[in-house]
Design an enzyme around this catalytic site. Structure first.
Site, PDB file in Angstrom:
ATOM      1  N   HIS A  92      -1.933   1.697  -5.754  1.00 43.50           N
ATOM      2  CA  HIS A  92      -1.719   2.991  -5.094  1.00 43.50           C
ATOM      3  C   HIS A  92      -1.053   2.803  -3.732  1.00 43.50           C
ATOM      4  O   HIS A  92      -1.475   1.938  -2.960  1.00 43.50           O
ATOM      5  CB  HIS A  92      -3.058   3.725  -4.909  1.00 43.50           C
ATOM      6  CG  HIS A  92      -3.723   4.074  -6.211  1.00 43.50           C
ATOM      7  ND1 HIS A  92      -4.445   3.153  -6.927  1.00 43.50           N
ATOM      8  CD2 HIS A  92      -3.741   5.220  -6.926  1.00 43.50           C
ATOM      9  CE1 HIS A  92      -4.893   3.732  -8.042  1.00 43.50           C
ATOM     10  NE2 HIS A  92      -4.492   4.980  -8.066  1.00 43.50           N
ATOM     11  N   ASP A 137       0.791   4.546  -7.594  1.00 39.21           N
ATOM     12  CA  ASP A 137       0.525   5.970  -7.784  1.00 39.21           C
ATOM     13  C   ASP A 137       0.190   6.656  -6.451  1.00 39.21           C
ATOM     14  O   ASP A 137      -0.208   6.006  -5.482  1.00 39.21           O
ATOM     15  CB  ASP A 137      -0.681   6.167  -8.712  1.00 39.21           C
ATOM     16  CG  ASP A 137      -0.390   5.781 -10.152  1.00 39.21           C
ATOM     17  OD1 ASP A 137       0.682   5.212 -10.432  1.00 39.21           O
ATOM     18  OD2 ASP A 137      -1.266   6.038 -10.994  1.00 39.21           O
TER      19      ASP A 137
HETATM   20 ZN    ZN Z   1      -3.303   9.244  -9.085  1.00 34.86          ZN
END
Ligand code: ZN
Length: 188
Positions: A160, A17
Site C-alpha cells: 500500500h 493499493d
Molecule cells: Zn485498498
C-alpha cells in the site's frame, strides 16, 4: 526474490493499493532509483486531489489499476453503483493522466462473479494477489521486507502507498530492491 530492472512488470510483481497518497512520491523515488516498475491501484477520490502524482506514475512507466472511487465493500452495492465507482475512477485517472486503467482490484479483495464480469466488460480484468505483505497494519520494516523478499517469482505482491503512514512500506521496498539487485550482478 529476483527483480529485473527495466522490465515493465518485475518478478515478483509489485502492486500498491490505496494511493495516491502522502508516501507515493517517496515510493516512486525508490522504484525509479532501482529501475523497477509496479502496478498502482488508485482510489478515484484521491486521484482528483493528486493529479500530479498520477501523471508521474504514468510518466515513469508504471501500470495503473482501478481500486474504486471511495473504497467500499463492492459486494454491498447494487451493480449500477459498482459501475459508477468504476467509471468515475477511470474517468478521473484519464482526466489526470490521459490513460484509462486496464486492471481492477476490488477493495479488501471482496468481489463476486457479477462484479468481476462488470469490471471485465469495462476493459478491466480483476487482479487480486498471491502474497499479502501485511504492510497495511504497519508491522515494521523487517516484517514487510521479509514477506516481500520471500515472494516467489511471478507472484503478485500486495502493498500500500496510501493514503498516509506508509513509510514502513517505502523503506521495506528500498531494502528489498537493494538486496535483490546486489544478488543479480548482471542486472545493472
Ligand atoms: Zn485498498
Amino acid at each position: 526474490m529476483r527483480v529485473l530492472p527495466g522490465v515493465p512488470i518485475g518478478t515478483p510483481r509489485l502492486t500498491f493499493d490505496d494511493g495516491p497518497g502522502e508516501d507515493t512520491e517517496a515510493l516512486l523515488d525508490v522504484l525509479a532509483r532501482h529501475g523497477v516498475t509496479a502496478t498502482f491501484f488508485l482510489v478515484g477520490e484521491r486521484v482528483t486531489q493528486n493529479e500530479g502524482l498520477v501523471q508521474r506514475i504514468v510518466r515513469e512507466g508504471h501500470e495503473l489499476g482501478n481500486h474504486s472511487w471511495d473504497h467500499p465493500d463492492m459486494r454491498t452495492l447494487p451493480l449500477d453503483a459498482v459501475r459508477a465507482q468504476l467509471v468515475s475512477t477511470s474517468d478521473a485517472i484519464e482526466g489526470a493522466a490521459g490513460v484509462r486503467p486496464n486492471l481492477f482490484r476490488p477493495p479488501y479483495g471482496y468481489t463476486s462473479p457479477a462484479i468481476e464480469e462488470l469490471a471485465e466488460s469495462l476493459g478491466m480484468p480483476t487482479l487480486l494477489w498471491d502474497v499479502d505483505t501485511g504492510d497495511w497494519d504497519r508491522p515494521g520494516v523487517e516484517a514487510i521486507g521479509a514477506a516481500l523478499s520471500g515472494a516467489p517469482e511471478g507472484a503478485v505482491v500486495l502493498m500500500h502507498d496510501g493514503p498516509a503512514g506508509r513509510e514502513q512500506t517505502v523503506a521495506a521496498v528500498e531494502h528489498a530492491l537493494a538486496a535483490a539487485l546486489d544478488r543479480a550482478p548482471d542486472a545493472h
